[in-house]
Design a protein around this motif. Structure first.
Motif, PDB file in Angstrom:
ATOM      1  N   GLN A 176      62.697 -45.991  14.889  1.00  0.00           N
ATOM      2  CA  GLN A 176      63.195 -46.708  16.066  1.00  0.00           C
ATOM      3  C   GLN A 176      62.207 -46.493  17.210  1.00  0.00           C
ATOM      4  O   GLN A 176      61.910 -45.353  17.570  1.00  0.00           O
ATOM      5  CB  GLN A 176      64.582 -46.214  16.481  1.00  0.00           C
ATOM      6  N   SER A 177      61.718 -47.596  17.758  1.00  0.00           N
ATOM      7  CA  SER A 177      60.817 -47.507  18.904  1.00  0.00           C
ATOM      8  C   SER A 177      61.642 -47.650  20.175  1.00  0.00           C
ATOM      9  O   SER A 177      62.446 -48.574  20.317  1.00  0.00           O
ATOM     10  CB  SER A 177      59.745 -48.597  18.841  1.00  0.00           C
ATOM     11  N   ILE A 178      61.444 -46.717  21.104  1.00  0.00           N
ATOM     12  CA  ILE A 178      62.204 -46.701  22.351  1.00  0.00           C
ATOM     13  C   ILE A 178      61.239 -46.770  23.524  1.00  0.00           C
ATOM     14  O   ILE A 178      60.057 -46.439  23.386  1.00  0.00           O
ATOM     15  CB  ILE A 178      63.075 -45.435  22.453  1.00  0.00           C
ATOM     16  N   PRO A 179      61.705 -47.219  24.680  1.00  0.00           N
ATOM     17  CA  PRO A 179      60.821 -47.263  25.841  1.00  0.00           C
ATOM     18  C   PRO A 179      60.381 -45.873  26.271  1.00  0.00           C
ATOM     19  O   PRO A 179      61.042 -44.867  25.988  1.00  0.00           O
ATOM     20  CB  PRO A 179      61.685 -47.930  26.917  1.00  0.00           C
ATOM     21  N   ARG A 180      59.278 -45.840  26.971  1.00  0.00           N
ATOM     22  CA  ARG A 180      58.816 -44.565  27.509  1.00  0.00           C
ATOM     23  C   ARG A 180      59.768 -44.091  28.591  1.00  0.00           C
ATOM     24  O   ARG A 180      60.392 -44.882  29.297  1.00  0.00           O
ATOM     25  CB  ARG A 180      57.414 -44.715  28.099  1.00  0.00           C
ATOM     26  N   HIS A 213      69.906 -55.177  29.319  1.00  0.00           N
ATOM     27  CA  HIS A 213      69.485 -56.368  30.064  1.00  0.00           C
ATOM     28  C   HIS A 213      68.030 -56.696  29.748  1.00  0.00           C
ATOM     29  O   HIS A 213      67.667 -57.844  29.571  1.00  0.00           O
ATOM     30  CB  HIS A 213      69.675 -56.131  31.559  1.00  0.00           C
ATOM     31  N   GLN A 214      67.201 -55.698  29.673  1.00  0.00           N
ATOM     32  CA  GLN A 214      65.823 -55.818  29.235  1.00  0.00           C
ATOM     33  C   GLN A 214      65.564 -54.680  28.257  1.00  0.00           C
ATOM     34  O   GLN A 214      66.400 -53.797  28.049  1.00  0.00           O
ATOM     35  CB  GLN A 214      64.856 -55.754  30.417  1.00  0.00           C
ATOM     36  N   TYR A 215      64.378 -54.687  27.651  1.00  0.00           N
ATOM     37  CA  TYR A 215      64.097 -53.669  26.643  1.00  0.00           C
ATOM     38  C   TYR A 215      64.086 -52.266  27.252  1.00  0.00           C
ATOM     39  O   TYR A 215      64.478 -51.298  26.616  1.00  0.00           O
ATOM     40  CB  TYR A 215      62.747 -53.975  25.989  1.00  0.00           C
ATOM     41  N   GLU A 216      63.649 -52.129  28.504  1.00  0.00           N
ATOM     42  CA  GLU A 216      63.545 -50.818  29.126  1.00  0.00           C
ATOM     43  C   GLU A 216      64.646 -50.555  30.142  1.00  0.00           C
ATOM     44  O   GLU A 216      64.608 -49.563  30.846  1.00  0.00           O
ATOM     45  CB  GLU A 216      62.175 -50.674  29.807  1.00  0.00           C
ATOM     46  N   ILE A 217      65.621 -51.452  30.250  1.00  0.00           N
ATOM     47  CA  ILE A 217      66.670 -51.329  31.246  1.00  0.00           C
ATOM     48  C   ILE A 217      68.032 -51.385  30.563  1.00  0.00           C
ATOM     49  O   ILE A 217      68.256 -52.184  29.656  1.00  0.00           O
ATOM     50  CB  ILE A 217      66.571 -52.449  32.307  1.00  0.00           C
ATOM     51  N   ILE A 218      68.945 -50.512  31.001  1.00  0.00           N
ATOM     52  CA  ILE A 218      70.327 -50.533  30.549  1.00  0.00           C
ATOM     53  C   ILE A 218      71.203 -50.914  31.737  1.00  0.00           C
ATOM     54  O   ILE A 218      71.051 -50.344  32.830  1.00  0.00           O
ATOM     55  CB  ILE A 218      70.765 -49.168  29.987  1.00  0.00           C
ATOM     56  N   THR A 219      72.094 -51.890  31.538  1.00  0.00           N
ATOM     57  CA  THR A 219      73.017 -52.321  32.579  1.00  0.00           C
ATOM     58  C   THR A 219      74.419 -51.856  32.206  1.00  0.00           C
ATOM     59  O   THR A 219      74.881 -52.106  31.087  1.00  0.00           O
ATOM     60  CB  THR A 219      72.992 -53.844  32.749  1.00  0.00           C
ATOM     61  N   VAL A 220      75.071 -51.197  33.159  1.00  0.00           N
ATOM     62  CA  VAL A 220      76.423 -50.669  32.948  1.00  0.00           C
ATOM     63  C   VAL A 220      77.343 -51.284  33.990  1.00  0.00           C
ATOM     64  O   VAL A 220      77.037 -51.273  35.193  1.00  0.00           O
ATOM     65  CB  VAL A 220      76.457 -49.131  33.052  1.00  0.00           C
ATOM     66  N   LEU A 221      78.462 -51.831  33.542  1.00  0.00           N
ATOM     67  CA  LEU A 221      79.492 -52.365  34.435  1.00  0.00           C
ATOM     68  C   LEU A 221      80.749 -51.525  34.273  1.00  0.00           C
ATOM     69  O   LEU A 221      81.336 -51.481  33.186  1.00  0.00           O
ATOM     70  CB  LEU A 221      79.779 -53.836  34.110  1.00  0.00           C
ATOM     71  N   GLN A 222      81.152 -50.874  35.355  1.00  0.00           N
ATOM     72  CA  GLN A 222      82.330 -50.009  35.332  1.00  0.00           C
ATOM     73  C   GLN A 222      83.399 -50.601  36.252  1.00  0.00           C
ATOM     74  O   GLN A 222      83.145 -50.905  37.412  1.00  0.00           O
ATOM     75  CB  GLN A 222      81.975 -48.595  35.811  1.00  0.00           C
ATOM     76  N   SER A 225      54.707 -50.309  19.587  1.00  0.00           N
ATOM     77  CA  SER A 225      55.312 -51.411  20.330  1.00  0.00           C
ATOM     78  C   SER A 225      56.784 -51.518  19.966  1.00  0.00           C
ATOM     79  O   SER A 225      57.268 -50.876  19.026  1.00  0.00           O
ATOM     80  CB  SER A 225      54.597 -52.742  20.022  1.00  0.00           C
ATOM     81  N   GLU A 226      57.483 -52.364  20.696  1.00  0.00           N
ATOM     82  CA  GLU A 226      58.918 -52.527  20.459  1.00  0.00           C
ATOM     83  C   GLU A 226      59.193 -53.189  19.117  1.00  0.00           C
ATOM     84  O   GLU A 226      60.311 -53.118  18.606  1.00  0.00           O
ATOM     85  CB  GLU A 226      59.536 -53.368  21.571  1.00  0.00           C
ATOM     86  N   GLU A 238      57.999 -43.469  20.946  1.00  0.00           N
ATOM     87  CA  GLU A 238      57.991 -44.055  22.271  1.00  0.00           C
ATOM     88  C   GLU A 238      56.955 -45.183  22.351  1.00  0.00           C
ATOM     89  O   GLU A 238      55.842 -45.070  21.830  1.00  0.00           O
ATOM     90  CB  GLU A 238      57.678 -43.003  23.339  1.00  0.00           C
ATOM     91  N   VAL A 239      57.365 -46.275  23.016  1.00  0.00           N
ATOM     92  CA  VAL A 239      56.495 -47.432  23.176  1.00  0.00           C
ATOM     93  C   VAL A 239      55.304 -47.068  24.056  1.00  0.00           C
ATOM     94  O   VAL A 239      55.408 -46.251  24.979  1.00  0.00           O
ATOM     95  CB  VAL A 239      57.283 -48.601  23.797  1.00  0.00           C
ATOM     96  N   ALA A 240      54.151 -47.682  23.737  1.00  0.00           N
ATOM     97  CA  ALA A 240      52.894 -47.501  24.474  1.00  0.00           C
ATOM     98  C   ALA A 240      52.244 -46.152  24.202  1.00  0.00           C
ATOM     99  O   ALA A 240      51.231 -45.820  24.820  1.00  0.00           O
ATOM    100  CB  ALA A 240      53.088 -47.703  25.974  1.00  0.00           C
TER     101      ALA A 240
END
Length: 559
Positions: free
Chosen positions: A181-185, A254-263, A152-153, A105-107
């Motif tokens: 693999q480094s993932i966001p917190r 969309h960002q390193y810590e954000i997932i964007t889903v379009l349904q 870090s990422e 986990e990052v940080a």
């Protein structure tokens, strides 16, 4: 035997004696990387003659190993050889589970143990991208464990740990690979619906298909994607919901810590029944859920009656054109009279070919190698000497450095033979200045204004320009030509006091030439060619009348 037969054996060359040989041992299926010792791209190929297919490893390129990769390799452009031994994982002495895939986990801090930590030597060397991972970051390498103080990422990648093992007098480098693999917190926040807004209405057409879209942002969660679904509520009843047919969700980071889903959910044919239902988008993740509702509304076609709509549209069009013509009427008149309307310019009707308007340049002020203009009303002694100089004009450096009004007069009058009107020379003394200017414009085929910052600040010069514009609006002759003689003039910087409105608008549309002072003679030659072409386009012909001209010269001498 060696002493007796040494002459029968080929001696090793110095190159062969300096060849470096390394023995690598890797586990089948794990990633292997040949280290790079120089800046060149090194390719290591398997030695021929082993009855196997030709294989090679590129320096610095990671590659998954197979049993067929075992063998001796020679590296081109590098005095080195290595032997690669690929072994089965079941042949290892260690039976304890090994971690070759890690998630950090990052940080936070993270530890990367070398596989087989409890069964082999704990003295290992770590590499990432052929470099020491602790070279430029805070980390620790002890007892076979690489400890990252802060993840870090950029820490994602393949880490290699090397152990030195000696078997039967041969030193082996046992290389193991660990994928990190480094993932966001974990962020304990529920999803956020970006579209649609709650209680939203969408316009649809009956009989057409319609696509419902739900766009959701959700914090990154390991091994879990946010779930987005569309439901239809019959007659607005929330308890009576039916899941709609949906396409596969479109997922992107969309960002390193954000997932964007379009349904998306597609209604193949919209009917009047769909207008009574409510459509709900529900988004869920491990920390909560959100919902938004949509209702459909039929698109109403607005049909303007032809007897009302067409007259209104025509009125608006005519009114708009009228406003444009009123605002731009002066500019349109000047453009038409300058470029399209042709007047009768006979030599007998006009006494002068060109009325030249300028302000004098002081001989001591030099800018960029050329003389600048000022609001001086009469020529100085040095300039007068230039006016009366009988030497022929040429485009050498000495002549191009003269004051622009002197050079322009010599070209128009002495070389090209135009009958030139100069206010300080051809005005009758004692008469009103304004009347003389208007009379001189009426007696000339063309007005040429030599513009500069000083010209735009001189009231007498501006009066000549404004009188020429008014004459052009009343009659197709005389024509007006502007010559800009400084860089700042073309930007139309407002002088103090500001220019009259008519002058400001005329400067935008009247024909103009740029004359850059202080440049090589070639630039002045190009300008003069453009000037002659402009005079020809406006049908201003040089036809000197010797009798009239001698009369003016005598009058000037008498004055």
């Amino acid at each position: 035997m060696e002493g007796c037969c040494m002459d029968n054996h080929p001696k090793k060359t110095a190159l062969q004696q300096n060849i470096t040989r390394t023995h690598f041992r890797v586990v089948k299926g794990e990633t292997f990387l040949i280290p790079c010792n120089n800046t060149h791209k090194v390719v290591c190929s398997r030695v021929e003659g082993e009855g196997k297919e030709s294989l090679s490893f590129d320096c610095g390129r990671q590659q998954s190993t197979e049993e067929k990769h075992s063998g001796n390799y020679t590296c081109l452009l590098s005095d080195s050889e290595f032997h690669l031994q690929v072994v089965e994982k079941t042949s290892l002495l260690c039976s304890e589970p090994e971690e070759t895939q890690l998630t950090l986990e990052v940080a936070k801090g993270g530890k990367i143990p070398c596989p087989g930590l409890s069964c082999y030597s704990r003295h290992v060397l770590w590499y990432k991208n052929n470099k020491d991972p602790c070279e430029k970051r805070a980390c620790d390498n002890r007892n076979g464990v690489l400890t990252l103080l802060t993840v870090s990422e950029h820490d994602s990648g393949v880490y290699f740990c090397d152990r030195q093992i000696t078997e039967q007098g041969v030193m082996w480098t046992f290389r193991r690979a660990v994928h990190v693999q480094s993932i966001p917190r974990s962020n304990p926040v529920g999803p956020r619906i970006l579209y649609p807004a709650d209680n939203m209405t969408e316009i649809v057409e009956l009989g057409q298909n319609h696509t419902l879209r739900c766009k959701v942002d959700s914090p990154f969660v390991k091994d879990f994607l946010p779930k987005v679904q569309w439901y239809m509520n019959y007659n607005g009843n929330i308890k009576n919901m039916t899941e709609l047919p949906m396409e596969s969700p479109e997922v992107r980071h969309h960002q390193y810590e954000i997932i964007t889903v379009l349904q998306k959910a597609i209604i193949t044919e919209v009917t009047s029944l769909h207008l009574n239902h409510t459509y709900t988008c529900i988004a869920r993740n491990t920390f909560g859920n959100k919902s938004a509702t949509v209702k459909l509304k039929e698109k109403i076609e607005v049909n303007w009656p032809s007897l009302v709509g067409y007259p209104i549209a025509s009125f608006l069009l005519v009114a708009g054109l009228g406003i444009v013509l009123r605002v731009k009427w002066l500019e349109l008149q000047l453009i038409y009279r300058t470029h399209f309307q042709r007047g009768k310019l006979n030599g007998d009707e006009k006494e002068f070919d060109v009325l030249l308007s300028y302000v004098w340049s002081p001989p001591s002020a030099e800018v960029e190698g050329g003389l600048t203009l000022s609001s001086t009303s009469r020529p100085s002694t040095e300039v007068k000497s230039c006016l009366s100089s009988p030497e022929p004009l040429n485009m050498e450096e000495g002549n191009t450095q003269r004051a622009p009004e002197v050079l322009l007069r010599q070209v128009l009058e002495d070389q090209w033979g135009y009958r030139l009107c100069l206010l300080e020379r051809d005005m009758v003394p004692g008469e009103a200045y304004t009347n003389d200017v208007v009379h001189a414009i009426q007696r000339s085929k063309m007005l040429i204004c030599l513009l500069s910052d000083d010209y735009l600040s001189n009231n007498d010069a501006l009066f000549v320009l404004e009188s020429g514009v008014q004459a052009l609006l009343q009659n197709s002759a005389p024509k007006v030509l502007l010559i800009w003689t400084s860089r700042t003039s073309t930007s139309l910087i407002q002088p103090d006091p500001p220019l009259p409105s008519m002058v400001q608008r005329a400067l935008k549309v009247l024909p103009s030439l740029n004359w850059t002072l202080g440049k090589p003679a070639r630039a002045t030659s190009n300008f003069l060619r453009s000037l002659r072409k402009a005079l020809a386009n406006h049908r201003v012909e040089a036809r000197s009348n010797q009798i009239v001209w001698q009369k003016h010269q005598s009058s000037h001498s008498f004055k």
